[in-house]
Design an enzyme around this catalytic site. Structure first.
Site, short mmCIF file in Angstrom:
data_model
loop_
_atom_site.label_atom_id
_atom_site.label_comp_id
_atom_site.label_asym_id
_atom_site.label_seq_id
_atom_site.Cartn_x
_atom_site.Cartn_y
_atom_site.Cartn_z
N ASP A 8 0.86 -1.19 0.00
CA ASP A 8 0.00 0.00 0.00
C ASP A 8 0.90 1.24 0.00
O ASP A 8 2.13 1.15 -0.16
CB ASP A 8 -1.00 -0.04 1.16
CG ASP A 8 -0.38 0.18 2.53
OD1 ASP A 8 0.87 0.29 2.62
OD2 ASP A 8 -1.13 0.26 3.52
N HIS A 133 4.75 -32.04 9.36
CA HIS A 133 4.19 -30.71 9.13
C HIS A 133 3.15 -30.71 8.01
O HIS A 133 2.24 -29.89 8.01
CB HIS A 133 5.31 -29.72 8.79
CG HIS A 133 6.35 -29.63 9.87
ND1 HIS A 133 6.06 -29.18 11.14
CD2 HIS A 133 7.66 -29.96 9.87
CE1 HIS A 133 7.15 -29.24 11.87
NE2 HIS A 133 8.13 -29.70 11.12
#
Ligand code: RB5
Length: 145
Positions: A8, A133
């Site tokens: 941004d 994981h």
């Protein structure tokens, strides 16, 4: 390896330095803006970068706003995105190794350029470890359906 990058207006000054840095490391970069420091809204850049990663047009994404918080929350609304906001390299590295993050976010009001580069490098160099994981990352993906 192709990277998508977006920010941004608050992350705007840090972004070109990060682009130069990752290009030096050998990555191809697509810049999704913003392109001026005129006030804008971080969710729209999170959307562009997230869509580029989910579609496979880019392999990984980097997002910058003031804190990295709003832009990472926005990115995590997209199915298939695992975005992490980091202000130090250890979490960045582990987020790839354990959580298979595909977007890294940070805040230009939180980290300076040298720390940001260190975070980016650790994250890009790290690889998902899979194994135990994988099961956990798959459990996260089940929340999306
Ligand atoms: C913009 O003022 C600011 O809110 C934004 O850059 C970001 O920090 C939001 O999380």
């Amino acid at each position: 390896m192709k990277l998508a990058i977006g920010c941004d207006h608050v992350g705007f000054e840090l972004k070109p330095e990060i682009i130069d840095y990752v290009r030096e490391l050998g990555y191809e970069v697509t810049d999704f803006g913003t392109t001026t420091n005129e006030r804008t809204n971080y969710p729209q850049y999170a959307k562009k970068v997230s869509e580029a990663v989910v579609s496979g047009d880019c392999d990984l994404g980097i997002l910058i706003c003031g804190t990295g918080v709003g832009i990472s929350i926005s990115a995590n609304k997209f199915n298939g995105i695992r975005a992490v906001v980091c202000s130090e390299p250890y979490s960045a590295k582990l987020s790839k190794e354990h959580n298979n993050t595909n977007i890294l976010a940070f805040g230009s009001r939180v980290v300076g350029i040298e720390l940001a580069k260190m975070i980016v490098k650790e994250w890009l160099d790290a690889e998902f470890e899979g194994g135990r994981h994988s099961e956990r990352v798959e459990m996260i993906a089940e929340f999306e359906s």
